[in-house]
Structures are given as C-alpha cells and as structure tokens.
Design a protein around this motif. Structure first.
Motif, PDB file in Angstrom:
ATOM      1  N   ASN A 238     -30.505   8.878   1.396  1.00 19.39           N
ATOM      2  CA  ASN A 238     -30.681   7.482   1.030  1.00 19.39           C
ATOM      3  C   ASN A 238     -29.507   6.983   0.188  1.00 19.39           C
ATOM      4  OD1 ASN A 238     -31.593   4.970   0.354  1.00 19.39           O
ATOM      5  ND2 ASN A 238     -33.428   5.653  -0.704  1.00 19.39           N
ATOM      6  N   GLU A 239     -28.568   6.285   0.841  1.00 15.23           N
ATOM      7  CA  GLU A 239     -27.406   5.759   0.131  1.00 15.23           C
ATOM      8  C   GLU A 239     -27.779   4.593  -0.784  1.00 15.23           C
ATOM      9  OE1 GLU A 239     -24.124   6.413   0.024  1.00 15.23           O
ATOM     10  OE2 GLU A 239     -24.122   8.156   1.333  1.00 15.23           O
ATOM     11  N   SER A 240     -28.902   3.919  -0.500  1.00 17.38           N
ATOM     12  CA  SER A 240     -29.250   2.711  -1.248  1.00 17.38           C
ATOM     13  C   SER A 240     -29.656   3.002  -2.683  1.00 17.38           C
ATOM     14  CB  SER A 240     -30.390   1.968  -0.550  1.00 17.38           C
ATOM     15  OG  SER A 240     -31.578   2.727  -0.574  1.00 17.38           O
ATOM     16  N   ILE A 241     -29.892   4.278  -3.022  1.00 21.03           N
ATOM     17  CA  ILE A 241     -30.352   4.592  -4.371  1.00 21.03           C
ATOM     18  C   ILE A 241     -29.359   4.137  -5.430  1.00 21.03           C
ATOM     19  CG2 ILE A 241     -29.421   6.935  -4.338  1.00 21.03           C
ATOM     20  CD1 ILE A 241     -31.841   7.781  -6.011  1.00 21.03           C
ATOM     21  N   TYR A 242     -28.059   4.160  -5.120  1.00 20.64           N
ATOM     22  CA  TYR A 242     -27.048   3.744  -6.098  1.00 20.64           C
ATOM     23  C   TYR A 242     -27.181   2.258  -6.415  1.00 20.64           C
ATOM     24  CZ  TYR A 242     -25.498   7.969  -3.829  1.00 20.64           C
ATOM     25  OH  TYR A 242     -25.476   9.207  -3.273  1.00 20.64           O
ATOM     26  N   TYR A 243     -27.455   1.480  -5.382  1.00 16.54           N
ATOM     27  CA  TYR A 243     -27.634   0.045  -5.586  1.00 16.54           C
ATOM     28  C   TYR A 243     -28.962  -0.242  -6.266  1.00 16.54           C
ATOM     29  CZ  TYR A 243     -23.879   0.324  -2.187  1.00 16.54           C
ATOM     30  OH  TYR A 243     -22.714   0.671  -1.543  1.00 16.54           O
ATOM     31  N   ASN A 244     -29.975   0.578  -5.958  1.00 18.11           N
ATOM     32  CA  ASN A 244     -31.255   0.426  -6.650  1.00 18.11           C
ATOM     33  C   ASN A 244     -31.102   0.640  -8.151  1.00 18.11           C
ATOM     34  OD1 ASN A 244     -32.433   0.037  -4.181  1.00 18.11           O
ATOM     35  ND2 ASN A 244     -33.607   1.930  -4.157  1.00 18.11           N
ATOM     36  N   ILE A 245     -30.404   1.693  -8.511  1.00 18.11           N
ATOM     37  CA  ILE A 245     -30.208   2.009  -9.924  1.00 18.11           C
ATOM     38  C   ILE A 245     -29.455   0.883 -10.620  1.00 18.11           C
ATOM     39  CG2 ILE A 245     -29.014   3.574 -11.516  1.00 18.11           C
ATOM     40  CD1 ILE A 245     -29.639   5.827  -9.478  1.00 18.11           C
TER      41      ILE A 245
ATOM     42  N   VAL B 111     -31.348  20.349  -1.018  1.00 15.53           N
ATOM     43  CA  VAL B 111     -31.441  19.302  -0.012  1.00 15.53           C
ATOM     44  C   VAL B 111     -30.849  18.029  -0.598  1.00 15.53           C
ATOM     45  CG1 VAL B 111     -32.984  17.915   1.407  1.00 15.53           C
ATOM     46  CG2 VAL B 111     -33.512  20.321   0.994  1.00 15.53           C
ATOM     47  N   LYS B 112     -29.808  17.533   0.047  1.00 18.51           N
ATOM     48  CA  LYS B 112     -29.200  16.287  -0.387  1.00 18.51           C
ATOM     49  C   LYS B 112     -29.936  15.116   0.244  1.00 18.51           C
ATOM     50  CE  LYS B 112     -25.435  17.219  -2.916  1.00 18.51           C
ATOM     51  NZ  LYS B 112     -25.121  16.590  -4.204  1.00 18.51           N
ATOM     52  N   THR B 113     -30.195  14.086  -0.540  1.00 21.60           N
ATOM     53  CA  THR B 113     -30.875  12.914  -0.020  1.00 21.60           C
ATOM     54  C   THR B 113     -30.009  12.193   1.001  1.00 21.60           C
ATOM     55  OG1 THR B 113     -31.945  10.829  -0.597  1.00 21.60           O
ATOM     56  CG2 THR B 113     -30.018  11.415  -1.857  1.00 21.60           C
TER      57      THR B 113
ATOM     58  N   SER C 282     -26.827  17.919  -7.729  1.00 18.68           N
ATOM     59  CA  SER C 282     -27.796  16.832  -7.789  1.00 18.68           C
ATOM     60  C   SER C 282     -28.308  16.486  -6.400  1.00 18.68           C
ATOM     61  CB  SER C 282     -27.155  15.601  -8.434  1.00 18.68           C
ATOM     62  OG  SER C 282     -28.090  14.569  -8.550  1.00 18.68           O
ATOM     63  N   ARG C 283     -29.620  16.564  -6.228  1.00 12.58           N
ATOM     64  CA  ARG C 283     -30.214  16.343  -4.915  1.00 12.58           C
ATOM     65  C   ARG C 283     -30.185  14.874  -4.517  1.00 12.58           C
ATOM     66  NH1 ARG C 283     -36.207  18.373  -4.396  1.00 12.58           N
ATOM     67  NH2 ARG C 283     -36.561  16.503  -5.637  1.00 12.58           N
ATOM     68  N   PHE C 284     -30.277  13.954  -5.482  1.00  8.54           N
ATOM     69  CA  PHE C 284     -30.378  12.548  -5.110  1.00  8.54           C
ATOM     70  C   PHE C 284     -29.027  11.953  -4.706  1.00  8.54           C
ATOM     71  CE2 PHE C 284     -28.741  11.415  -9.262  1.00  8.54           C
ATOM     72  CZ  PHE C 284     -28.182  10.155  -9.069  1.00  8.54           C
ATOM     73  N   ILE C 285     -27.922  12.648  -5.002  1.00  3.69           N
ATOM     74  CA  ILE C 285     -26.603  12.150  -4.600  1.00  3.69           C
ATOM     75  C   ILE C 285     -26.287  12.692  -3.210  1.00  3.69           C
ATOM     76  CG2 ILE C 285     -24.163  12.015  -5.182  1.00  3.69           C
ATOM     77  CD1 ILE C 285     -24.864  12.546  -8.065  1.00  3.69           C
ATOM     78  N   THR C 286     -26.028  11.804  -2.273  1.00  9.40           N
ATOM     79  CA  THR C 286     -25.771  12.241  -0.897  1.00  9.40           C
ATOM     80  C   THR C 286     -24.466  13.018  -0.822  1.00  9.40           C
ATOM     81  OG1 THR C 286     -24.538  10.238  -0.322  1.00  9.40           O
ATOM     82  CG2 THR C 286     -26.933  10.185  -0.015  1.00  9.40           C
ATOM     83  N   GLU C 287     -24.307  13.770   0.280  1.00  7.42           N
ATOM     84  CA  GLU C 287     -23.088  14.559   0.459  1.00  7.42           C
ATOM     85  C   GLU C 287     -21.857  13.654   0.501  1.00  7.42           C
ATOM     86  OE1 GLU C 287     -21.242  17.950   3.486  1.00  7.42           O
ATOM     87  OE2 GLU C 287     -23.298  17.230   3.733  1.00  7.42           O
ATOM     88  N   LYS C 288     -21.977  12.529   1.186  1.00 11.68           N
ATOM     89  CA  LYS C 288     -20.863  11.583   1.280  1.00 11.68           C
ATOM     90  C   LYS C 288     -20.480  11.060  -0.106  1.00 11.68           C
ATOM     91  CE  LYS C 288     -19.668   6.998   3.062  1.00 11.68           C
ATOM     92  NZ  LYS C 288     -20.182   5.797   3.773  1.00 11.68           N
TER      93      LYS C 288
END
Length: 332
Positions: free
Chosen positions: A136-143, A132-134, A95-101
C-alpha cells in the motif's frame, strides 16, 4: 581566454566534491581538487583552493587537512554520522509498512548524506524472517494527511476497510468497507506505532469514546471544516504511551486492573511491556506480583499464554475465569 560559465559556481562545485568524495578515510589534495574542477570547465590554482576552503570552513563546512603521505582535505563531520545512517537504513529495511519501492527510494536519499565510499557500505540488505512488505503506497499520503489534520485541529472523514475471503471472486482476498461503505468522521489526536503498524488514535463523538484505526486500512481521507472534539478527554485523561501499553496488538477491550504473578526472571519482559514505573511486590524468593492496567482481550490472554506459565493472572476472578474459558475453547 573567456572564462567558463561554470566559473561562478566554483565554490559550490568544490563543496559538492568534498561532500561526495571525501571522509575521514578518503582525502583529496589541492592538486586533485584542481584536476576534478577542470572536468567541469572550472579553472583553479592552489592559492585559490586554499582561500575557497577557508571560505567553506567559515560557512560551517567541517573541512580538515591531514598533512603527510596520503593526506589531503576531507569533510570531518556531517549532519548524520555513518553509524546513524546505518541505523536508519536497517530500520527502513525492517519496517513492514514501508514498501520495497519506497524503501529503495528512502535509502538512496540517505546515501546522499554520506560520502560515496560510505554510501557503498549502506547498500546492504537486512534480512528478517518472514518479513512481509506492504503493497500500500498510499500510507505515506495518509500519514501526511493525518499530521495535517492534527496540526490544524480539524475532524476528518475516511472509509475503513478489512480483508475478507471471497472464493467466488477472481481475487479471493478482497477489500470490504466497514459500515457498508459509509464514511467515518472522527477527531484525530495522535499517531502511534505498534507491532510494525501505524495507528491513528481519535475521538469518536458518536460513541463518546477513544478509538484507534490502522492507517494502512484507511482510504479517501479528507480534512473537514469542523473543529476537532474530545480535547478535555485527551488533555486530562489520555497518555499515548500508556494507551499503547494497555491495548495488546491494538485490540480494544474492557480496561481493568489485573494482578499478575511472575517469575523473577521475567521482570524485563514486564518492564518492557508496561513501562519502568510499575510497582512490584515480592511474593517469595522466586516470584513477584504486579498490578497493571490492561484492555482485557483475547490478545492479552495470548500474550500471557505465550509466556509459558511464567506469568499468571491471579486477580480479578472474572478475568481469570475468562482466561480459563478461552483455553478450554482452544482445546475444543
């Protein structure tokens, strides 16, 4: 001799040992369980082990005993089977939207749902070309915020940005907020996934239309006290799956019914794109025709072009003309 303060936790430690150390290929005998419990300062006898395991079985833990050489107690089934966990790990890695961390954090949590020997098989990398991993860590909080807004039935405000080039800046790829930084205010109704990105589908009262926004490009999301609007449009006219099929690459365009002429061998491609409820018509022994509803856009034309002539637009005339014009512009 005074008992260890951990003695009261004996049943919990026993359950933990069985979940962590055993599976259908790895077992522990009663003597081995007694030995491990002793490391935690917990006294146990074989008779008490038998009764404790019976209590765990009554509680719902699927513990079985294999007799004979190499036998012992083991957890026979869990909430997630190993193939299911492997599938989830692969999905996270790809999944590209999930960061490596965050990928590593999620996989670590999934490992806790398996035995330690099984967890080692989950520690694998899934390599996908040019993945390519995103960042943007904030996407989890956005969702999470969007799910809350949808659940509570309220409108939201947010800033929406795009990436632009600025060769005069230190960072040449920069954020630029749309609408000159003014807040968007819309009524969120659904979240959907397309081309490895999350999108929020919402009703925009200002345009009296349905809009979609990439979640990773939304910032400063706030829930308002205003009740959500557009209920009639969504309840009676809207289907999220159908919307995703029509909108290629989540690029909007005028919605039209388009007639396609397709080679028979491409029926799977058409079915995957437009769903299983399509109506097909035989044209000749090698071709069929199908009418589909699409948002006509350059991305739709690119999809047709990418099929190398095996799928052709034959109606309506204005869409055919637009497609030819785009091809001519590309040649220029």
């Amino acid at each position: 001799m005074a008992k260890s303060p951990n003695q009261k936790l004996k049943l919990l430690y026993l359950q933990q040992l069985l979940l962590q150390k055993t599976d259908d290929e790895h077992r522990l005998t009663a003597d081995e369980l007694i030995e491990v419990l002793a490391r935690y300062g917990i006294e146990a006898e074989r008779k008490s082990i038998y009764s404790d395991i019976e209590a765990l079985q009554q509680y719902g833990l699927d513990v079985e005993l294999q007799r004979g050489r190499g036998g012992g107690y083991y957890v026979a089934s869990r909430a997630f089977e190993l193939p299911e966990l492997k599938l989830l790990v692969d999905a996270i890695q790809c999944s590209r939207f999930i960061t490596e961390k965050k990928s590593n954090e999620l996989i670590k949590k999934l490992e806790s749902l398996a035995s330690e020997p099984q967890a080692r098989t989950l520690q694998r990398q899934v390599y996908v070309s040019d993945r390519v991993k995103t960042m943007n860590e904030s996407i989890y909080y956005n969702i999470d915020a969007l799910h809350n807004a949808i659940s509570e039935g309220v409108q939201i405000t947010f800033h929406y940005f795009e990436w632009v080039l600025d060769f005069s800046a230190q960072e040449r790829i920069c954020k630029r907020y749309r609408k000159d930084g003014a807040l968007y205010q819309v009524s969120p109704w659904a979240l959907t996934w397309d081309d490895e990105n999350y999108y929020m589908i919402a009703y925009d009262a200002a345009s009296n239309d349905i809009r979609h926004y990439r979640v990773d490009k939304m910032e400063h999301i706030s829930l308002t006290d205003a009740r959500r609007e557009g209920q009639q449009m969504f309840h009676h006219q809207f289907n999220v799956a159908a919307y995703s099929r029509k909108v290629f690459g989540m690029f909007s365009g005028e919605e039209k019914t388009v007639r396609l002429r397709c080679e028979n061998r491409f029926i799977g491609v058409i079915r995957d794109r437009f769903g299983s409820d399509i109506m097909v018509q035989k044209l000749d022994d090698a071709h069929f025709a199908v009418n589909v509803s699409v948002a006509v856009s350059p991305q739709f034309f690119s999809w047709v072009f990418g099929l190398g002539g095996a799928v052709q637009i034959i109606e309506p005339d204005d869409v055919c003309i637009s497609f030819r014009q785009q091809l001519q512009d590309m040649l220029k």
